[in-house]
Design a protein around this motif. Structure first.
Motif, PDB file in Angstrom:
ATOM      1  N   LYS A  43       0.844  -1.194   0.000  1.00  0.00           N
ATOM      2  CA  LYS A  43       0.000   0.000   0.000  1.00  0.00           C
ATOM      3  C   LYS A  43       0.879   1.244   0.000  1.00  0.00           C
ATOM      4  N   ASN A  44       1.849   1.275   0.916  1.00  0.00           N
ATOM      5  CA  ASN A  44       2.831   2.358   0.973  1.00  0.00           C
ATOM      6  C   ASN A  44       4.024   1.863   1.781  1.00  0.00           C
ATOM      7  N   ALA A  45       5.006   2.719   2.002  1.00  0.00           N
ATOM      8  CA  ALA A  45       6.244   2.306   2.693  1.00  0.00           C
ATOM      9  C   ALA A  45       5.986   1.790   4.104  1.00  0.00           C
ATOM     10  N   ASN A  46       4.907   2.221   4.707  1.00  0.00           N
ATOM     11  CA  ASN A  46       4.596   1.779   6.066  1.00  0.00           C
ATOM     12  C   ASN A  46       3.582   0.644   6.118  1.00  0.00           C
ATOM     13  N   GLU A  47       2.886   0.419   5.019  1.00  0.00           N
ATOM     14  CA  GLU A  47       1.851  -0.617   4.984  1.00  0.00           C
ATOM     15  C   GLU A  47       2.097  -1.577   3.824  1.00  0.00           C
ATOM     16  N   ASN A  53      16.708   1.173   0.724  1.00  0.00           N
ATOM     17  CA  ASN A  53      16.609   1.816   2.037  1.00  0.00           C
ATOM     18  C   ASN A  53      16.167   0.848   3.133  1.00  0.00           C
ATOM     19  N   GLY A  54      16.192  -0.449   2.833  1.00  0.00           N
ATOM     20  CA  GLY A  54      15.779  -1.447   3.821  1.00  0.00           C
ATOM     21  C   GLY A  54      14.340  -1.888   3.670  1.00  0.00           C
ATOM     22  N   LEU A  55      13.545  -1.097   2.954  1.00  0.00           N
ATOM     23  CA  LEU A  55      12.140  -1.433   2.708  1.00  0.00           C
ATOM     24  C   LEU A  55      11.989  -1.957   1.284  1.00  0.00           C
ATOM     25  N   PRO A  56      10.930  -2.705   1.018  1.00  0.00           N
ATOM     26  CA  PRO A  56      10.745  -3.170  -0.365  1.00  0.00           C
ATOM     27  C   PRO A  56      10.510  -1.993  -1.305  1.00  0.00           C
ATOM     28  N   THR A  57      11.031  -2.118  -2.507  1.00  0.00           N
ATOM     29  CA  THR A  57      10.881  -1.066  -3.513  1.00  0.00           C
ATOM     30  C   THR A  57       9.447  -1.042  -4.018  1.00  0.00           C
ATOM     31  N   ASN A  58       8.877   0.146  -4.131  1.00  0.00           N
ATOM     32  CA  ASN A  58       7.498   0.236  -4.618  1.00  0.00           C
ATOM     33  C   ASN A  58       7.448   0.212  -6.143  1.00  0.00           C
TER      34      ASN A  58
END
Length: 157
Positions: free
Chosen positions: A4-8, A53-58
């Protein structure tokens, strides 16, 4: 992955069992991925290959990367999912076995693969004929005193 987004975001089970698979990669790709992993670990810890940045790429990040590189290469921009179709099309043009392609794409059955990519096989019949052409070496000789009956030669008296 549902993103959904970087946090979700959540990693979900795939729709079909065949989606979980092991895909062989060439040595150059493996080396590139190892170097990328080393670079990632210098900056951050991540369990995602496509992460800066450690998060999955959107989705929009990959879209912009493809847009930027297609412009540099002066080729038509395609969507991320089209890379999958390009890969399958390339394998077909190289004469790869359709079962291998099915497995690489994660299709549950061969009909999905053939239904999607079957139109890319129209010249395969001719290619098979060309490969068969020189398998059997036929030599004709003149044999006197032989008469052909059906598909057998018999010796004349």
């Amino acid at each position: 992955m549902y993103y959904k987004n970087a946090n979700e975001f959540t990693v979900t089970e795939p729709k079909i069992k065949a989606s979980n698979r092991v895909i062989a990669l060439d040595d150059n790709t493996i080396d590139f991925l190892k170097k990328w992993r080393e670079r990632q670990l210098d900056v951050f810890l991540s369990k995602y290959v496509l992460s800066y940045n450690g998060l999955p790429t959107n989705k929009s990040a990959t879209f912009h990367i493809i847009k930027q590189h297609s412009k540099l290469a002066k080729v038509h921009k395609i969507k991320t999912h089209a890379l999958r179709h390009s890969h399958a099309s390339l394998l077909i043009s190289l004469g790869e076995n359709v079962l291998v392609i099915r497995d690489r794409l994660g299709h549950e059955d061969i009909q999905t693969t053939l239904g999607t990519y079957g139109h890319l096989y129209p010249n395969m019949n001719r290619e098979v004929a060309n490969r068969l052409k020189n398998i059997i070496n036929v030599q004709f000789t003149e044999i006197p005193n032989r008469k052909m009956i059906s598909n057998q030669y018999i010796k004349r008296n």
